[in-house]
Design a protein around this motif. Structure first.
Motif, PDB file in Angstrom:
ATOM      1  N   LEU A 238       0.805  -1.212   0.000  1.00  0.00           N
ATOM      2  CA  LEU A 238       0.000   0.000   0.000  1.00  0.00           C
ATOM      3  C   LEU A 238       0.841   1.267   0.000  1.00  0.00           C
ATOM      4  N   ASP A 239       1.993   1.233   0.658  1.00  0.00           N
ATOM      5  CA  ASP A 239       2.859   2.407   0.640  1.00  0.00           C
ATOM      6  C   ASP A 239       3.337   2.705  -0.772  1.00  0.00           C
ATOM      7  N   ALA A 240       3.542   1.655  -1.585  1.00  0.00           N
ATOM      8  CA  ALA A 240       3.983   1.852  -2.969  1.00  0.00           C
ATOM      9  C   ALA A 240       2.880   2.493  -3.812  1.00  0.00           C
ATOM     10  N   ILE A 241       1.643   2.157  -3.517  1.00  0.00           N
ATOM     11  CA  ILE A 241       0.520   2.784  -4.225  1.00  0.00           C
ATOM     12  C   ILE A 241       0.470   4.274  -3.903  1.00  0.00           C
ATOM     13  N   ILE A 242       0.658   4.621  -2.629  1.00  0.00           N
ATOM     14  CA  ILE A 242       0.717   6.036  -2.247  1.00  0.00           C
ATOM     15  C   ILE A 242       1.913   6.707  -2.907  1.00  0.00           C
ATOM     16  N   PHE A 243       3.033   6.004  -2.986  1.00  0.00           N
ATOM     17  CA  PHE A 243       4.224   6.569  -3.620  1.00  0.00           C
ATOM     18  C   PHE A 243       3.957   6.862  -5.100  1.00  0.00           C
ATOM     19  N   ALA A 244       3.211   5.983  -5.767  1.00  0.00           N
ATOM     20  CA  ALA A 244       2.838   6.248  -7.156  1.00  0.00           C
ATOM     21  C   ALA A 244       1.988   7.512  -7.256  1.00  0.00           C
ATOM     22  N   GLU A 245       1.088   7.698  -6.292  1.00  0.00           N
ATOM     23  CA  GLU A 245       0.283   8.915  -6.255  1.00  0.00           C
ATOM     24  C   GLU A 245       1.158  10.152  -6.067  1.00  0.00           C
ATOM     25  N   ILE A 246       2.194  10.011  -5.260  1.00  0.00           N
ATOM     26  CA  ILE A 246       3.132  11.114  -5.029  1.00  0.00           C
ATOM     27  C   ILE A 246       3.832  11.501  -6.329  1.00  0.00           C
ATOM     28  N   LEU A 247       4.315  10.513  -7.059  1.00  0.00           N
ATOM     29  CA  LEU A 247       5.019  10.797  -8.309  1.00  0.00           C
ATOM     30  C   LEU A 247       4.079  11.419  -9.330  1.00  0.00           C
ATOM     31  N   ASP A 248       2.841  10.931  -9.358  1.00  0.00           N
ATOM     32  CA  ASP A 248       1.857  11.475 -10.279  1.00  0.00           C
ATOM     33  C   ASP A 248       1.592  12.947  -9.965  1.00  0.00           C
ATOM     34  N   GLU A 249       1.379  13.257  -8.681  1.00  0.00           N
ATOM     35  CA  GLU A 249       1.117  14.638  -8.291  1.00  0.00           C
ATOM     36  C   GLU A 249       2.323  15.531  -8.543  1.00  0.00           C
ATOM     37  N   ALA A 250       3.519  14.970  -8.413  1.00  0.00           N
ATOM     38  CA  ALA A 250       4.737  15.757  -8.637  1.00  0.00           C
ATOM     39  C   ALA A 250       4.983  16.050 -10.114  1.00  0.00           C
ATOM     40  N   GLY A 251       4.240  15.375 -10.994  1.00  0.00           N
ATOM     41  CA  GLY A 251       4.372  15.646 -12.415  1.00  0.00           C
ATOM     42  C   GLY A 251       5.356  14.764 -13.147  1.00  0.00           C
ATOM     43  N   VAL A 252       5.668  13.600 -12.608  1.00  0.00           N
ATOM     44  CA  VAL A 252       6.513  12.659 -13.339  1.00  0.00           C
ATOM     45  C   VAL A 252       5.799  12.298 -14.644  1.00  0.00           C
ATOM     46  N   PRO A 253       6.446  12.456 -15.799  1.00  0.00           N
ATOM     47  CA  PRO A 253       5.765  12.248 -17.076  1.00  0.00           C
ATOM     48  C   PRO A 253       5.202  10.836 -17.230  1.00  0.00           C
ATOM     49  N   ALA A 254       4.135  10.717 -17.972  1.00  0.00           N
ATOM     50  CA  ALA A 254       3.480   9.435 -18.196  1.00  0.00           C
ATOM     51  C   ALA A 254       4.464   8.412 -18.735  1.00  0.00           C
ATOM     52  N   GLY A 255       4.454   7.224 -18.162  1.00  0.00           N
ATOM     53  CA  GLY A 255       5.291   6.128 -18.614  1.00  0.00           C
ATOM     54  C   GLY A 255       6.666   6.075 -17.987  1.00  0.00           C
ATOM     55  N   VAL A 256       7.100   7.160 -17.350  1.00  0.00           N
ATOM     56  CA  VAL A 256       8.429   7.158 -16.729  1.00  0.00           C
ATOM     57  C   VAL A 256       8.447   6.225 -15.520  1.00  0.00           C
ATOM     58  N   PHE A 257       7.388   6.289 -14.718  1.00  0.00           N
ATOM     59  CA  PHE A 257       7.250   5.392 -13.568  1.00  0.00           C
ATOM     60  C   PHE A 257       5.959   4.601 -13.720  1.00  0.00           C
ATOM     61  N   ASN A 258       6.071   3.281 -13.569  1.00  0.00           N
ATOM     62  CA  ASN A 258       4.909   2.397 -13.668  1.00  0.00           C
ATOM     63  C   ASN A 258       4.924   1.434 -12.492  1.00  0.00           C
ATOM     64  N   LEU A 259       3.749   1.105 -11.989  1.00  0.00           N
ATOM     65  CA  LEU A 259       3.612   0.215 -10.830  1.00  0.00           C
ATOM     66  C   LEU A 259       2.704  -0.956 -11.187  1.00  0.00           C
ATOM     67  N   VAL A 260       3.234  -2.158 -11.039  1.00  0.00           N
ATOM     68  CA  VAL A 260       2.441  -3.379 -11.226  1.00  0.00           C
ATOM     69  C   VAL A 260       2.620  -4.236  -9.982  1.00  0.00           C
ATOM     70  N   ASN A 261       1.553  -4.431  -9.236  1.00  0.00           N
ATOM     71  CA  ASN A 261       1.621  -5.328  -8.085  1.00  0.00           C
ATOM     72  C   ASN A 261       1.622  -6.773  -8.557  1.00  0.00           C
ATOM     73  N   GLY A 262       2.166  -7.652  -7.719  1.00  0.00           N
ATOM     74  CA  GLY A 262       2.179  -9.061  -8.089  1.00  0.00           C
ATOM     75  C   GLY A 262       3.182  -9.846  -7.283  1.00  0.00           C
ATOM     76  N   ASP A 263       3.242 -11.134  -7.556  1.00  0.00           N
ATOM     77  CA  ASP A 263       4.184 -11.993  -6.842  1.00  0.00           C
ATOM     78  C   ASP A 263       5.444 -12.212  -7.674  1.00  0.00           C
ATOM     79  N   GLY A 264       6.447 -12.817  -7.026  1.00  0.00           N
ATOM     80  CA  GLY A 264       7.717 -13.044  -7.689  1.00  0.00           C
ATOM     81  C   GLY A 264       7.644 -14.005  -8.860  1.00  0.00           C
ATOM     82  N   PRO A 265       7.012 -15.180  -8.678  1.00  0.00           N
ATOM     83  CA  PRO A 265       6.980 -16.153  -9.775  1.00  0.00           C
ATOM     84  C   PRO A 265       6.268 -15.656 -11.027  1.00  0.00           C
ATOM     85  N   THR A 266       5.386 -14.666 -10.898  1.00  0.00           N
ATOM     86  CA  THR A 266       4.654 -14.175 -12.071  1.00  0.00           C
ATOM     87  C   THR A 266       5.211 -12.833 -12.548  1.00  0.00           C
ATOM     88  N   VAL A 267       4.979 -11.773 -11.781  1.00  0.00           N
ATOM     89  CA  VAL A 267       5.414 -10.444 -12.203  1.00  0.00           C
ATOM     90  C   VAL A 267       6.937 -10.305 -12.117  1.00  0.00           C
TER      91      VAL A 267
END
Length: 476
Positions: free
Chosen positions: A177-206
């Motif tokens: 959940l902290d990573a989801i908030i961190f993504a919101e932080i980067l979005d609000e700060a104006g990090v350009p689209a596609g520069v930072f991407n977040l995909v949740n998941g487990d090790g064997p798959t993602v």
């Protein structure tokens, strides 16, 4: 129950390609309090494609542009500090004030440090008539753990942004959940689209999909040595760079000339901090054999000051460990210490008195530990300290180095020159003399099976850079 079922891809929150919901468990109560989606290879493909497109622009921005962006990130991070702290406390069990001061605070320190580094960092230098240039390596995959989640997110994302890289982050699915908030932080700060991407998941798959992806140029992984090996193997076919910060079993050598009342207390605190869930914790305390009884007394006294309880209880000094899997592993290792003949000084198996639900571990100390015991060799990742007696300095150094790990080591001596000479002989990426303050400006990483590459400050920045030689740059 909060629902956080989308991924952050290409500057927008998007639904997973294939729905796959996972409960997030509060380790203080063992109850689900949130849900996330687990991603698939298709989600990774979308995120990598977005990062690859974004690199065509972001990879050629100026350091000044990236510096301004990082300053905005710092500002928004500060604004969201309380939200981050509450998320970390709930998802991985850190007491709330500890979560704010340490878990969130360390992330801010990394972001502020990379801003300071980028201000003065030179990305090129002349060499004769040639120019040597440092360029962003490209699209990077980032895999971060649950124990110090913001520490590892910020010390990877900050330098990657500073370098000009674009990225896909897979945080731990246990504490996401902290990573989801961190993504919101980067979005609000104006990090350009596609520069930072977040995909949740487990090790064997993602994790596997990122590590093996042909359009990922580098993997930066923090976690267990076992998982790090899998990342490296998956990355090998595409010959991508792999930076790893893995496990540890750090030695803490106490010389006879130190104040044992102080040194032992600080050593116990260093081992037990964050409920023992730190890869660089000083978990093996080496003490003169003829002083072990004295050390045992100080260690018992120190351990019994640690109040274990729910993360939201003001009196809690140690929260739970993060999961049932971790709890069971720690219990098994405590049982092994007893079975193999170590002296149980305090603590032991089971939960502390009065705590019948939640992944709580009794602060535990063993003495008369020998190097072949499991508690001396395996990373326990809980509040468990092993005291090993030594006969002389040579004996202590030999035992300290007798480990497959080499992340950190600690030396306590009233004679600084003695400590320095000992530090030079210890095979570890960081050696701490007389319990110094933590420093975001020095390199962090390990020898041997504790990994490769270095994080923090300019050392982390350099990991995300390629070196190019431009010959004939100047006329001969």
């Amino acid at each position: 129950m909060s629902h956080n079922l989308q991924f952050y891809i290409d500057g927008a929150w998007v639904d997973p390609v294939v729905p796959n919901v996972l409960d997030v468990i509060d380790p203080s109560s063992e109850e689900a309090f949130a849900q996330i989606s687990l991603g698939s290879k298709a989600d990774v493909d979308k995120a990598v494609a977005a990062a690859k497109r974004a690199f065509e622009t972001y990879g050629f921005t100026s350091p000044a542009e990236r510096l301004e962006l990082l300053r905005k990130v710092v500002d928004v991070y500060k604004k969201r500090s309380r939200d981050l702290a509450l998320a970390v406390s709930r998802e991985m069990g850190a007491p709330r004030q500890f979560a704010l001061d340490n878990q969130v605070g360390i992330g801010l320190a990394h972001l502020e440090k990379i801003v300071a580094v980028l201000k003065d960092f030179s990305f090129q230098h002349a060499k004769g008539t040639s120019m040597v240039v440092k360029e962003p390596i490209g699209v990077v995959g980032l895999i971060t753990p649950w124990n110090w989640p913001l520490n590892q997110i910020t010390c990877k994302v900050g330098p990657a942004l500073a370098a000009g890289c674009t990225m896909v982050l897979k945080p731990s699915e246990i504490a996401p959940l902290d990573a989801i908030i961190f993504a919101e932080i980067l979005d609000e700060a104006g990090v350009p689209a596609g520069v930072f991407n977040l995909v949740n998941g487990d090790g064997p798959t993602v994790g596997e999909a990122l590590s093996s992806h042909p359009d990922i140029d580098m993997m930066s992984f923090t976690g267990s040595t076992r998982a790090g090996i899998l990342v490296a193997k998956a990355a090998a076919d595409t010959v991508k760079r792999v930076a790893q910060e893995l496990g540890g079993k750090s030695a803490n050598i106490l010389f006879p000339d130190v104040d044992f009342a102080v040194a032992v207390k600080k050593g116990v605190a260093g081992c037990f901090g964050n409920s023992g869930q730190s890869c660089n914790a000083p978990t093996r305390m080496f003490v003169p054999r003829d002083r072990q009884d004295e050390v045992i007394g100080y260690a018992r006294e120190a351990a019994e000051t640690f109040v274990v309880g729910p993360a939201d209880a003001p009196e809690s000094k140690l929260g739970p460990v993060v999961s049932q899997v971790q709890y069971d592993k720690i219990q098994g290792l405590i049982e092994s210490g007893i079975a193999e003949g170590a002296t149980l000084v305090t603590g032991g198996p089971g939960r502390p008195a009065g705590l019948n639900r939640g992944y709580y571990v009794r602060p535990t100390i063993f003495a008369d530990v020998t190097p072949e015991m499991r508690i001396s060799r395996e990373e326990i990742f809980g509040p468990v300290l092993s005291i090993l007696p030594y006969d002389n300095v040579e004996d202590a150094v030999r035992m300290a180095n007798d480990t497959p790990y080499g992340l950190a080591a600690y030396v306590q001596s009233a004679d600084l020159e003695t400590a320095r000479k000992t530090a030079a002989r210890l095979r570890a990426g960081a050696v701490h003399i007389n319990y110094p303050a933590w420093d975001a400006g020095v390199p962090f990483g390990g020898y041997k099976q504790s990994g490769n590459g270095r994080e923090y400050a300019e050392y982390g920045l350099e990991d995300f850079l390629e070196t190019k030689a431009i010959l004939g740059y100047e006329a001969a």
